[in-house]
Scaffold this motif. Structure first.
Motif, short mmCIF file in Angstrom:
data_model
loop_
_atom_site.label_atom_id
_atom_site.label_comp_id
_atom_site.label_asym_id
_atom_site.label_seq_id
_atom_site.Cartn_x
_atom_site.Cartn_y
_atom_site.Cartn_z
N GLY A 257 -1.81 11.47 11.55
CA GLY A 257 -1.58 12.46 12.60
C GLY A 257 -2.81 12.83 13.40
O GLY A 257 -2.73 13.67 14.30
N LYS A 258 -3.95 12.22 13.11
CA LYS A 258 -5.17 12.52 13.85
C LYS A 258 -5.26 11.62 15.08
O LYS A 258 -4.93 10.45 15.03
CB LYS A 258 -6.42 12.30 12.99
CG LYS A 258 -6.47 13.16 11.75
CD LYS A 258 -6.62 14.61 12.11
CE LYS A 258 -6.72 15.43 10.85
NZ LYS A 258 -6.62 16.85 11.08
N ARG A 259 -5.70 12.20 16.16
CA ARG A 259 -5.90 11.44 17.39
C ARG A 259 -7.19 10.63 17.24
O ARG A 259 -8.23 11.17 16.89
CB ARG A 259 -6.01 12.41 18.55
CG ARG A 259 -5.98 11.76 19.86
CD ARG A 259 -5.93 12.79 20.94
NE ARG A 259 -6.11 12.06 22.18
CZ ARG A 259 -5.76 12.51 23.33
NH1 ARG A 259 -5.23 13.70 23.44
NH2 ARG A 259 -5.96 11.80 24.41
N ILE A 260 -7.08 9.34 17.50
CA ILE A 260 -8.23 8.46 17.35
C ILE A 260 -8.57 7.87 18.71
O ILE A 260 -7.94 6.93 19.18
CB ILE A 260 -7.96 7.35 16.31
CG1 ILE A 260 -7.65 8.02 14.97
CG2 ILE A 260 -9.15 6.42 16.19
CD1 ILE A 260 -7.16 7.09 13.91
N ILE B 7 -16.33 14.54 19.38
CA ILE B 7 -16.20 15.87 18.80
C ILE B 7 -16.50 15.83 17.31
O ILE B 7 -17.21 16.69 16.78
CB ILE B 7 -14.80 16.45 19.07
CG1 ILE B 7 -14.64 16.76 20.55
CG2 ILE B 7 -14.54 17.69 18.22
CD1 ILE B 7 -13.24 17.10 20.97
N ALA B 8 -15.99 14.81 16.63
CA ALA B 8 -16.23 14.67 15.19
C ALA B 8 -17.72 14.50 14.91
O ALA B 8 -18.25 15.05 13.93
CB ALA B 8 -15.43 13.50 14.62
N TYR B 9 -18.42 13.76 15.77
CA TYR B 9 -19.87 13.59 15.60
C TYR B 9 -20.58 14.92 15.73
O TYR B 9 -21.43 15.28 14.92
CB TYR B 9 -20.43 12.58 16.61
CG TYR B 9 -21.91 12.43 16.47
CD1 TYR B 9 -22.45 11.59 15.51
CD2 TYR B 9 -22.78 13.17 17.27
CE1 TYR B 9 -23.82 11.48 15.35
CE2 TYR B 9 -24.16 13.07 17.11
CZ TYR B 9 -24.66 12.22 16.16
OH TYR B 9 -26.02 12.12 16.00
N ASN B 10 -20.23 15.69 16.76
CA ASN B 10 -20.85 17.00 16.96
C ASN B 10 -20.61 17.90 15.75
O ASN B 10 -21.52 18.60 15.30
CB ASN B 10 -20.34 17.67 18.23
CG ASN B 10 -20.90 17.03 19.48
OD1 ASN B 10 -21.95 16.40 19.44
ND2 ASN B 10 -20.19 17.18 20.57
N LEU C 152 -13.18 8.42 10.87
CA LEU C 152 -12.65 8.32 12.22
C LEU C 152 -13.34 7.19 13.00
O LEU C 152 -12.70 6.41 13.69
CB LEU C 152 -12.84 9.65 12.96
CG LEU C 152 -12.11 9.79 14.28
CD1 LEU C 152 -10.60 9.84 14.06
CD2 LEU C 152 -12.56 11.07 14.98
N LYS C 153 -14.64 7.08 12.82
CA LYS C 153 -15.40 6.03 13.51
C LYS C 153 -14.92 4.64 13.08
O LYS C 153 -14.72 3.76 13.91
CB LYS C 153 -16.89 6.18 13.21
CG LYS C 153 -17.74 5.13 13.89
CD LYS C 153 -19.21 5.33 13.59
CE LYS C 153 -20.01 4.23 14.22
NZ LYS C 153 -21.44 4.36 13.91
N GLU C 154 -14.73 4.46 11.77
CA GLU C 154 -14.26 3.15 11.28
C GLU C 154 -12.89 2.81 11.87
O GLU C 154 -12.64 1.70 12.30
CB GLU C 154 -14.21 3.12 9.77
CG GLU C 154 -13.76 1.76 9.27
CD GLU C 154 -13.94 1.60 7.78
OE1 GLU C 154 -12.90 1.46 7.10
OE2 GLU C 154 -15.08 1.60 7.32
#
Length: 78
Positions: A33-36, A43-46, A62-64
């Motif tokens: 359900g996460k937007r990739i 945003i995840a990096y920040n 998420l990056k992978e």
């Protein structure tokens, strides 16, 4: 170390990875359900820079997944 246009230091993946447990596996993180997309990755990096180990784990998972999707899209368009 990298810098933004404003001269702010960017810690980078290597710095963040140092904070992960040695036995960390990105497959532990449920991305259902996460937007990739690139925006979500930024945003995840920040968040990973300031919110601790759980945010770092989420960023790397998420990056992978993002890289996987990009490679699949390239293969389909080849």
């Amino acid at each position: 170390m990298n810098y933004t246009n404003e001269g702010v230091k960017i810690k980078g993946d290597e710095y963040l990875a140092e904070k992960l447990p040695e036995d960390f596996d990105v497959k532990e993180i449920d991305l259902t359900g996460k937007r990739i997309d690139a925006h979500s990755l930024a945003i995840a990096y920040n968040d990973a820079e300031s919110e601790g180990v759980d945010a770092i784990k989420f960023y790397f998972a998420l990056k992978e997944k993002f890289i996987e999707q990009q490679e699949l899209a390239k293969a389909r368009n080849a």
